[in-house]
Design an enzyme around this catalytic site. Structure first.
Site, PDB file in Angstrom:
ATOM      1  N   HIS A  20       0.845  -1.265  -0.015  1.00 12.08           N
ATOM      2  CA  HIS A  20       0.063   0.077  -0.013  1.00 12.08           C
ATOM      3  C   HIS A  20       0.789   1.273   0.023  1.00 12.08           C
ATOM      4  CE1 HIS A  20      -3.970  -1.886   0.143  1.00 12.08           C
ATOM      5  NE2 HIS A  20      -3.430  -2.751   1.220  1.00 12.08           N
ATOM      6  N   ASP A  37       2.586   2.045  -3.382  1.00  7.14           N
ATOM      7  CA  ASP A  37       2.814   2.147  -4.616  1.00  7.14           C
ATOM      8  C   ASP A  37       1.841   3.449  -4.943  1.00  7.14           C
ATOM      9  OD1 ASP A  37       0.621   0.783  -4.704  1.00  7.14           O
ATOM     10  OD2 ASP A  37       1.001  -0.337  -6.422  1.00  7.14           O
ATOM     11  N   ASP A  61       2.091  -3.666  -9.687  1.00  2.00           N
ATOM     12  CA  ASP A  61       1.569  -5.078 -10.302  1.00  2.00           C
ATOM     13  C   ASP A  61       1.975  -5.231 -12.067  1.00  2.00           C
ATOM     14  OD1 ASP A  61       0.674  -5.434  -7.966  1.00  2.00           O
ATOM     15  OD2 ASP A  61      -1.579  -5.751  -8.362  1.00  2.00           O
ATOM     16  N   ASN A  80     -12.343  -9.223  -3.719  1.00  5.10           N
ATOM     17  CA  ASN A  80     -12.298  -8.738  -4.831  1.00  5.10           C
ATOM     18  C   ASN A  80     -12.261  -6.958  -4.677  1.00  5.10           C
ATOM     19  OD1 ASN A  80     -13.487  -7.214  -7.391  1.00  5.10           O
ATOM     20  ND2 ASN A  80     -13.375  -9.207  -8.525  1.00  5.10           N
ATOM     21  N   LYS A  81     -10.983  -6.330  -5.103  1.00 10.83           N
ATOM     22  CA  LYS A  81     -11.062  -5.107  -4.578  1.00 10.83           C
ATOM     23  C   LYS A  81     -11.933  -4.214  -5.130  1.00 10.83           C
ATOM     24  CE  LYS A  81      -6.919  -4.423  -6.349  1.00 10.83           C
ATOM     25  NZ  LYS A  81      -6.765  -5.771  -7.164  1.00 10.83           N
TER      26      LYS A  81
HETATM   27  P1  ADP Z   1      -5.980  -9.864  -7.481  1.00 10.26           P
HETATM   28  O1  ADP Z   1      -5.461  -9.565  -6.198  1.00 10.26           O
HETATM   29  O2  ADP Z   1      -5.754 -11.542  -7.612  1.00 10.26           O
HETATM   30  O3  ADP Z   1      -5.646  -9.287  -8.643  1.00 10.26           O
HETATM   31  P2  ADP Z   1      -8.763  -8.906  -7.886  1.00 10.26           P
HETATM   32  O4  ADP Z   1      -9.786  -8.816  -6.757  1.00 10.26           O
HETATM   33  O5  ADP Z   1      -7.911  -7.568  -8.263  1.00 10.26           O
HETATM   34  O6  ADP Z   1      -7.672  -9.704  -7.498  1.00 10.26           O
HETATM   35  O7  ADP Z   1      -9.147  -9.588  -9.330  1.00 10.26           O
HETATM   36  C1  ADP Z   1      -9.804 -10.745  -9.294  1.00 10.26           C
HETATM   37  C2  ADP Z   1     -10.504 -10.895 -10.640  1.00 10.26           C
HETATM   38  O8  ADP Z   1      -9.659 -10.947 -11.724  1.00 10.26           O
HETATM   39  C3  ADP Z   1     -11.393 -12.191 -10.762  1.00 10.26           C
HETATM   40  O9  ADP Z   1     -12.714 -12.123  -9.788  1.00 10.26           O
HETATM   41  C4  ADP Z   1     -11.552 -12.322 -12.092  1.00 10.26           C
HETATM   42  O10 ADP Z   1     -12.617 -11.589 -12.274  1.00 10.26           O
HETATM   43  C5  ADP Z   1     -10.417 -11.845 -12.762  1.00 10.26           C
HETATM   44  N1  ADP Z   1      -9.598 -13.417 -12.804  1.00 10.26           N
HETATM   45  C6  ADP Z   1      -8.655 -13.595 -12.007  1.00 10.26           C
HETATM   46  N2  ADP Z   1      -8.067 -14.672 -12.571  1.00 10.26           N
HETATM   47  C7  ADP Z   1      -8.662 -15.166 -13.935  1.00 10.26           C
HETATM   48  C8  ADP Z   1      -8.710 -16.006 -14.719  1.00 10.26           C
HETATM   49  N3  ADP Z   1      -7.920 -17.387 -14.912  1.00 10.26           N
HETATM   50  N4  ADP Z   1      -9.690 -15.923 -15.731  1.00 10.26           N
HETATM   51  C9  ADP Z   1     -10.695 -14.976 -15.826  1.00 10.26           C
HETATM   52  N5  ADP Z   1     -10.454 -14.005 -15.043  1.00 10.26           N
HETATM   53  C10 ADP Z   1      -9.683 -14.121 -13.947  1.00 10.26           C
HETATM   54  P1  NG1 Z   2      -3.363  -6.711  -5.434  1.00  7.45           P
HETATM   55  O1  NG1 Z   2      -3.732  -7.103  -4.137  1.00  7.45           O
HETATM   56  O2  NG1 Z   2      -2.567  -7.973  -5.934  1.00  7.45           O
HETATM   57  O3  NG1 Z   2      -4.650  -6.459  -6.405  1.00  7.45           O
HETATM   58  C1  NG1 Z   2      -2.957  -4.246  -5.016  1.00  7.45           C
HETATM   59  C2  NG1 Z   2      -2.934  -3.114  -6.275  1.00  7.45           C
HETATM   60  C3  NG1 Z   2      -1.540  -2.646  -6.175  1.00  7.45           C
HETATM   61  C4  NG1 Z   2      -1.049  -2.458  -4.719  1.00  7.45           C
HETATM   62  C5  NG1 Z   2      -1.361  -3.454  -3.598  1.00  7.45           C
HETATM   63  C6  NG1 Z   2      -1.046  -3.234  -2.253  1.00  7.45           C
HETATM   64  C7  NG1 Z   2      -4.172  -3.070  -8.342  1.00  7.45           C
HETATM   65  C8  NG1 Z   2      -4.347  -3.554  -9.391  1.00  7.45           C
HETATM   66  N1  NG1 Z   2      -3.213  -3.596  -7.258  1.00  7.45           N
HETATM   67  O4  NG1 Z   2      -2.680  -5.504  -5.429  1.00  7.45           O
HETATM   68  O5  NG1 Z   2      -1.171  -1.551  -6.983  1.00  7.45           O
HETATM   69  O6  NG1 Z   2      -1.509  -0.948  -4.003  1.00  7.45           O
HETATM   70  O7  NG1 Z   2      -2.790  -3.854  -3.867  1.00  7.45           O
HETATM   71  O8  NG1 Z   2       0.057  -2.903  -1.955  1.00  7.45           O
HETATM   72  O9  NG1 Z   2      -4.902  -2.266  -7.868  1.00  7.45           O
END
Ligand code: ADP
Ligand code: NG1
Length: 470
Positions: free
Chosen positions: A56, A58, A201, A244-245
């Site tokens: 947290h 970046d 990321d 899911n963020k």
């Molecule tokens: P992360 O921390 O893994 O980046 P996010 O909450 O930002 O998590 O995003 C997760 C979302 O990305 C999933 O709910 C889905 O919509 C998408 N996703 C992740 N992996 C896949 C995959 N293999 N195929 C399709 N969508 C995916």
């Molecule tokens: P994750 O948890 O992998 O989605 C998120 C943010 C990063 C960073 C970290 C906390 C996105 C795509 N990714 O990562 O930029 O802020 O949380 O360090 O928003």
């Protein structure tokens, strides 16, 4: 440590020994063929990542130290001269296909709901089209996705998907873009999902080098390889909880709190608010050290939470101005902001990143370096749990179980669920993993029929994104 030179996204690299297995590639090819009745032109592989330290920070402009992992997103790609954009997924969990064109891509996100999975793919394609050379008409793409990064677990499944789609579109259109340019474009494009993230990321997914972690600096994006101490083994353990963020306001609330803390601190020092938007920018503007920024945060920010009205009064702005400039759309209803604790976490974590990276290049024994890296990881988790309040009881349980068995353990990624990363050694990793299997996963109601080796595993620094010829 060596400074990397920009790499070209369009360069075709060979599938590395640690890349996708031939079985996985041929299964994807078969699937592609069964849906589109054609052969793919090429594949793109983009890894997930684990952040070793720098959580947290970046989106405040401070540097981070992640490494790419072996889990990845694979996309099989065929150009469509008619501009079609079709997206399918091997995994039945992501059954809904997308069927459109490259014209005027719209990404629909509903407040409080997780976005459609293909929206992340659309972000990547849209990002590339926005930076498209004037006068050229883009080709479309048929895309089949297959991923094995644990989703919504803090190891960057979403950014790997965005970056893979962007790389597919860039390569299909033979665009001459550096990986730094692509990473910056992807960080911007992923914000169409609604999460106002930093750029960690996308940078690590695209720029990682096998065998090294990365020290990533922002504005402008610069990366340096970090050689981890001999014998270090990083273990990822899934807490079996996800977030899911984009579905909740947790992440964007932290982004807003950091922006507001910056403004209140700027005001306190008489810096015009419009000159700085990130804590790191304020530091640069004032020309002071991180320690001095910490002193400033303690002086300028109240311990008690601020209401929106109080912040408006300090900054001498209307609520409408405050909302427009600093508050993401999905959290306009939030009325309390904890500025002091959030800023203290960010500034102390930024210091930890500097110490971590320095320790990795210092001429000290690997044993001492590992011990101190582990301590920094432990401090990071405490700060994320108490000051940043983004942990989860199951993450805390994993961290507590790790005491004495790992040198350090912390939540990784955004938090509120997801994974921890633990530092172990070549001689302790197996026993640590066995201990977690026994004490955390055995009998856990959320394990279901999942293989324990996919929930807790040692990982080596993987290579970054690659284009694989068909
Ligand atoms: P992360 O921390 O893994 O980046 P996010 O909450 O930002 O998590 O995003 C997760 C979302 O990305 C999933 O709910 C889905 O919509 C998408 N996703 C992740 N992996 C896949 C995959 N293999 N195929 C399709 N969508 C995916
Ligand atoms: P994750 O948890 O992998 O989605 C998120 C943010 C990063 C960073 C970290 C906390 C996105 C795509 N990714 O990562 O930029 O802020 O949380 O360090 O928003």
């Amino acid at each position: 440590m060596s400074r990397d030179s920009p790499q070209k996204a369009a360069v075709i690299q060979n599938c590395s020994a640690k890349g996708p297995s031939t079985t996985r590639l041929s299964a994807l090819e078969k699937y592609f063929n069964s849906i589109f009745s054609q052969e793919p032109d090429f594949y793109v592989r983009v890894p997930g990542r684990v952040n070793l330290i720098g959580e947290h920070v970046d989106y405040c402009g401070y540097s981070v130290c992640p490494m790419a992992i072996q889990n990845d997103i694979l996309i099989a790609v065929k150009k469509s001269e008619e501009g079609k954009l079709k997206i399918v997924n091997v995994d039945p969990a992501y059954r809904t296909p997308y069927n459109g064109t490259t014209n005027n891509i719209k990404i629909q996100v509903k407040a409080g709901e997780a976005p459609d999975w293909f929206s992340y793919v659309l972000c990547g394609v849209k990002g590339v089209l926005e930076d498209f050379p004037a006068g050229r008409k883009p080709v479309g793409c048929l895309l089949a996705v297959n991923g094995n990064i644990p989703p919504a677990s803090g190891v960057s499944s979403s950014s790997a998907l965005v970056c893979a789609a962007a790389m597919a579109a860039a390569h299909a259109n033979e665009l001459d873009m550096s990986r730094e340019e692509l990473a910056t474009l992807c960080a911007r494009a992923e914000r169409y999902i609604g999460t106002e993230g930093g750029g960690m990321d996308q940078a690590i997914c695209l720029l990682a080098n096998r065998g090294s972690a990365k020290h990533i600096k922002f504005n402008p994006l610069k990366t340096e390889d970090v050689q981890l101490p001999a014998n270090s083994v990083f273990v990822i353990a899934n807490s079996l909880t996800t977030l899911n963020k984009a579905e909740t306001g947790c992440y964007n609330t932290r982004v807003a709190e950091c922006r507001l803390a910056t403004q209140v601190m700027a005001k306190f020092r008489g810096v015009p608010g419009h000159r700085v938007s990130l804590l790191a920018e304020l530091q640069d503007y004032l020309g002071i050290s991180l320690h001095q920024m910490l002193d400033l945060a303690k002086e300028a920010l109240l311990e008690v939470p601020y209401t929106k009205k109080e912040i408006c009064s300090v900054l001498e702005v209307t609520e409408a101005q405050l909302n427009k400039q600093y508050i993401p759309n999905n959290i306009l209803h939030i009325d309390t902001f904890k500025l002091r604790n959030r800023a203290l976490h960010v500034l102390q974590e930024a210091l930890r990143v500097e110490t971590f990276v320095t320790l990795c290049s210092q001429d000290i024994s690997a044993e001492l370096a590992l011990k101190r890296l582990g301590e920094l990881m432990g401090q990071s988790h405490v700060s994320l749990e108490t000051l940043y309040e983004c942990s989860h009881p199951e993450l805390d349980r994993l961290v507590a179980l790790s005491k004495g068995s790992a040198l350090g353990c912390r939540l990784t990624g955004a938090g509120w669920g997801g994974c921890v990363v633990a530092l172990t050694t070549t001689s302790t990793a197996d026993a640590y993993i066995a201990m977690l299997k026994e004490k955390f996963y055995k009998g856990h109601p959320s394990v279901g029929n999942r293989d324990l080796d996919s929930l807790v595993f040692a990982t080596e620094p993987s290579g970054g994104a690659e284009v694989i010829p068909a």
